[in-house]
Scaffold this motif. Structure first.
Motif, short mmCIF file in Angstrom:
data_model
loop_
_atom_site.label_atom_id
_atom_site.label_comp_id
_atom_site.label_asym_id
_atom_site.label_seq_id
_atom_site.Cartn_x
_atom_site.Cartn_y
_atom_site.Cartn_z
N PRO A 149 19.24 -7.99 -17.84
CA PRO A 149 20.59 -7.62 -17.41
C PRO A 149 21.10 -6.40 -18.17
N PRO A 152 27.83 -6.28 -20.05
CA PRO A 152 29.11 -6.20 -19.32
C PRO A 152 29.95 -4.99 -19.71
N LYS A 155 30.34 -2.00 -17.32
CA LYS A 155 31.11 -2.07 -16.08
C LYS A 155 32.51 -1.52 -16.30
N ALA A 254 24.91 1.60 -13.71
CA ALA A 254 26.11 0.79 -13.95
C ALA A 254 27.29 1.65 -14.39
N LYS A 309 23.90 -4.83 -8.79
CA LYS A 309 24.33 -6.21 -8.58
C LYS A 309 23.21 -7.19 -8.91
N SER A 312 23.26 -8.08 -13.00
CA SER A 312 24.43 -8.53 -13.75
C SER A 312 24.03 -9.67 -14.67
#
Length: 333
Positions: A149, A152, A155, A254, A309, A312
């Motif tokens: 992944p 976060p 993003k 991303a 996607k 993630s």
């Protein structure tokens, strides 16, 4: 469910820890998680023995439902095989690209053949899985592919105006497989600024100077500093010759940057049709790729947002959790 994540010594590199730290955080929403770092920093037989003893002691202290070796420490598997173990294999380049016969022999028996002792073996790409199948005969349902992944924190970055007049090209990594020499040759005469992350050799510096390329260089950056490098660039350059996965591809996508990468596996697998693909051994192909990236930047940025996607942390952690549950069900039966 109690899950233990086993890492190599922290001084041996942070790339695997960087990937699994976000998985750990997300997995804590599903179950109880812990981790341990092995004490020794090399692969001498004495160090491996100490790492094995340390891991066995820590595993016996607590009763874990799942032992997840996050990568590289394959030699542990025969000694903890009675536990519910899963190992993630990032690539086999340490073996397939090893030229020394004796070192290759050692790695074959301690890193390749030992994979069969894991209850599950997850590969970060289909390419890495295909490599392993050349050397190990796995049991049915023992192997699977689960991608890495992106963090976060990648993003929600504000869109950046693409500098079409003089784009900043970010090239991460300076080892031979990162293909920096061909990139330098390819952008000679192209209005741009090359930003290189990694230590430069005298040879590379001479090539940069003789090519009259505007460039800057940094190394030993923190995770936050690496993320800022993506934010500040226009194009991510990653025409690598060999990878197990290719994190800069999804990290660049991303953030919302155009990514140029190789038309080889696993890079084209990870890129998902959302990056500029080039022949990494052809300077004209790389040059034309950068021109396409500049001329069609918005198209590739939109495609990149759709592709990520699949990567993630929520999606990847969910896949691992399902595997953990299946392992427990089989054990309990």
């Amino acid at each position: 469910m109690k899950v233990l994540y086993v890492y190599r010594n922290q001084q041996m590199g942070y790339s695997i820890r960087r990937v699994f730290s976000v998985i750990e955080t997300e997995m804590a929403k599903y179950c109880e998680v812990s981790h341990l770092f092995l004490p020794c920093t090399n692969y001498s037989f004495v160090s491996m023995y100490r790492n094995i003893r340390y891991a066995l002691h820590e595993i016996k202290v607590e009763r874990y439902d799942i032992i997840h070796i996050t990568g590289t420490e394959h030699y542990l598997l025969p000694f903890i095989r009675r536990y519910n173990t899963i190992i993630t294999v990032h690539d086999l380049g340490f073996y397939t690209q090893q030229k020394s016969f004796l070192k290759r022999l050692k790695k074959y028996f301690l890193w390749i053949k030992t994979l069969k002792f894991a209850k599950r073996v997850s590969f970060v790409s289909e390419k890495s899985e295909a490599e392993a199948l050349r050397f190990v005969r796995f049991k049915k349902r023992q192997i699977l592919t689960i991608y890495n992944p992106y963090a976060p924190t990648y993003k929600g970055i504000s869109p950046k105006f693409f500098n079409i007049e003089c784009p900043i090209i970010l090239h991460i990594g300076t080892s031979e497989n990162k293909n920096l020499k061909n990139v330098i040759a390819a952008i000679r005469g192209v209005p741009c600024e090359l930003r290189i992350i990694g230590r430069l050799t005298k040879e590379i510096c001479m090539q940069l100077e003789s090519s009259f390329i505007k460039y800057s260089n940094s190394y030993d950056l923190s995770d936050e500093e690496i993320r800022e490098e993506y934010v500040n660039c226009d194009i991510v350059s990653f025409p690598s010759l060999y990878e197990g996965f290719g994190m800069p591809i999804i990290e660049g996508q991303a953030i919302g940057r155009v990514v140029l990468t190789s038309n080889l596996s696993p890079m084209k697998e990870i890129a998902g049709g959302a990056s500029v693909l080039v022949d990494p051994e052809s300077v004209p192909s790389i040059r034309n790729g950068f021109i396409r990236a500049i001329e069609n930047s918005q198209q590739y940025i939109k495609l990149g947002f759709n592709n990520i996607k699949r990567f993630s942390v929520e999606e990847i952690t969910s896949q691992y959790y399902q595997v953990y549950k299946e392992m427990l069900e089989i054990k309990n039966h």
